[in-house]
Design a protein around this motif. Structure first.
Motif, PDB file in Angstrom:
ATOM      1  N   HIS A  43      32.778  -6.898  72.992  1.00 42.72           N
ATOM      2  CA  HIS A  43      31.777  -6.522  73.993  1.00 42.72           C
ATOM      3  C   HIS A  43      31.365  -7.713  74.854  1.00 42.72           C
ATOM      4  O   HIS A  43      30.929  -7.524  75.997  1.00 42.72           O
ATOM      5  N   SER A  44      31.505  -8.907  74.315  1.00 42.62           N
ATOM      6  CA  SER A  44      31.116 -10.090  75.089  1.00 42.62           C
ATOM      7  C   SER A  44      32.003 -10.251  76.319  1.00 42.62           C
ATOM      8  O   SER A  44      31.559 -10.795  77.337  1.00 42.62           O
ATOM      9  N   LYS A  45      33.247  -9.780  76.253  1.00 43.56           N
ATOM     10  CA  LYS A  45      34.160  -9.915  77.383  1.00 43.56           C
ATOM     11  C   LYS A  45      33.653  -9.140  78.598  1.00 43.56           C
ATOM     12  O   LYS A  45      33.761  -9.603  79.739  1.00 43.56           O
TER      13      LYS A  45
ATOM     14  N   SER B 146      25.800 -12.525  75.695  1.00 41.74           N
ATOM     15  CA  SER B 146      27.255 -12.664  75.547  1.00 41.74           C
ATOM     16  C   SER B 146      27.615 -13.852  74.670  1.00 41.74           C
ATOM     17  O   SER B 146      28.574 -13.802  73.897  1.00 41.74           O
TER      18      SER B 146
ATOM     19  N   LEU C 104      30.495  -8.435  79.234  1.00 43.49           N
ATOM     20  CA  LEU C 104      29.322  -9.144  79.740  1.00 43.49           C
ATOM     21  C   LEU C 104      29.732 -10.405  80.504  1.00 43.49           C
ATOM     22  O   LEU C 104      29.126 -10.728  81.536  1.00 43.49           O
ATOM     23  N   VAL C 105      30.743 -11.097  80.002  1.00 41.27           N
ATOM     24  CA  VAL C 105      31.234 -12.296  80.687  1.00 41.27           C
ATOM     25  C   VAL C 105      31.776 -11.937  82.065  1.00 41.27           C
ATOM     26  O   VAL C 105      31.510 -12.627  83.057  1.00 41.27           O
TER      27      VAL C 105
ATOM     28  N   SER D 170      29.748 -13.866  71.119  1.00 39.49           N
ATOM     29  CA  SER D 170      30.975 -14.665  70.992  1.00 39.49           C
ATOM     30  C   SER D 170      30.852 -15.784  69.962  1.00 39.49           C
ATOM     31  O   SER D 170      31.840 -16.450  69.641  1.00 39.49           O
TER      32      SER D 170
END
Length: 288
Positions: A24-26, A189, A28-29, A193
């Motif tokens: 999910h961080s990808k 994010s 947001l990034v 990560s």
């Protein structure tokens, strides 16, 4: 620093609880890199313009990064590291998380006025350096395309070029609305990560990298920016940005091109945690 600590910690706990995942961080990034951050870069360049101060902030960042690479190279030779570990140490010791962690820290200590200098340091210094020197160390060649088409850099360039052109109020309201989401999303994010599973793989090398990045690099910045015509708030923000732990983008590049990715992840993760201790120390030194 409560907003920084709580947002990162809660995101990490949500990941551990299965509510979110590292993947999910990808998303947001990408939101930050392609939507919110280019607008912040545009606004900063539009209002600040290209001045002598802007030039010397970028120049100082480059000098600090080059000297940090040189220090890491010397230490790596003394430790008799192989080529891969030597190149890895040079990258994790020199390139800091000046956007994703540097912006929230700067805002926490110095507010919106300080944030504009953090954007300049990151865009003119860290980003350009990692896209050229960093790529050269990691991959053995430069990547001009990655520089020219990086969205925040495009936003910065557009901001410089459109100075003097009056823009409507509704556009600025939209930009301010978008920018307001930047810092919480960035920190969340980072929490998603955050990875600590690789800490024990090469503890000696990790300790060396953390010492170089969290202490040697900002010490160099203290000295370098004192010699440049960068004073007041710009000076403090530049030193603060130099004290950021390892850049996550550099870590991803190391994975892609076969360097010591375990060291990169551990340095970024542990460095982020240690920064809750080291950053107040540097802030205290700046206030003396």
């Amino acid at each position: 620093m409560l907003e920084v600590f709580l947002t990162v910690s809660l995101a990490y706990l949500f990941k551990k609880g299965g509510i979110f995942s590292s993947d999910h961080s990808k998303v947001l990034v990408n939101y930050v890199l392609y939507f919110a951050l280019p607008q912040l870069s545009f606004k900063t360049a539009y209002h600040l313009g290209f001045s002598k101060e802007v030039f010397f902030i970028g120049l100082g960042a480059w000098i600090v990064i080059v000297l940090s690479i040189a220090c890491a190279f010397i230490v790596g030779r003394l430790l008799k590291l192989d080529t891969i570990d030597l190149r890895s140490l040079m990258v994790v010791s020199a390139f800091g998380n000046t956007a994703f962690l540097g912006y929230p820290y700067t805002f926490s200590y110095f507010g919106l006025e300080g944030l504009k200098y953090a954007v300049i340091y990151d865009s003119m210094g860290s980003f350009l350096a990692v896209s050229s020197l960093g790529f050269l160390i990691i991959n053995g060649k430069l990547s001009l395309r990655s520089v020219l088409f990086f969205p925040p850099f495009l936003g910065l360039t557009l901001g410089f070029l459109t100075r003097g052109i009056s823009l409507p109020d509704y556009l600025w309201k939209f930009i301010d609305f978008s920018i307001a989401s930047l810092l919480p999303v960035v920190l969340f994010s980072l929490g998603l990560s955050l990875e600590l599973s690789n800490v024990k793989r090469d503890l000696r090398l990790l300790i060396t990298a953390l010492f170089l990045k969290l202490f040697v690099s900002p010490f160099l910045a203290l000295m370098i920016f004192k010699l440049l015509p960068v004073g007041g708030l710009a000076y403090k923000v530049s030193v603060l940005e130099s004290a950021m732990p390892t850049m996550i983008t550099a870590s991803l590049l190391m994975l892609k091109y076969g360097l010591n990715y375990s060291l990169a992840l551990a340095s970024a993760g542990v460095g982020m945690i240690l920064s809750f201790i080291t950053i107040p120390i540097w802030i205290r030194l700046l206030d003396i």
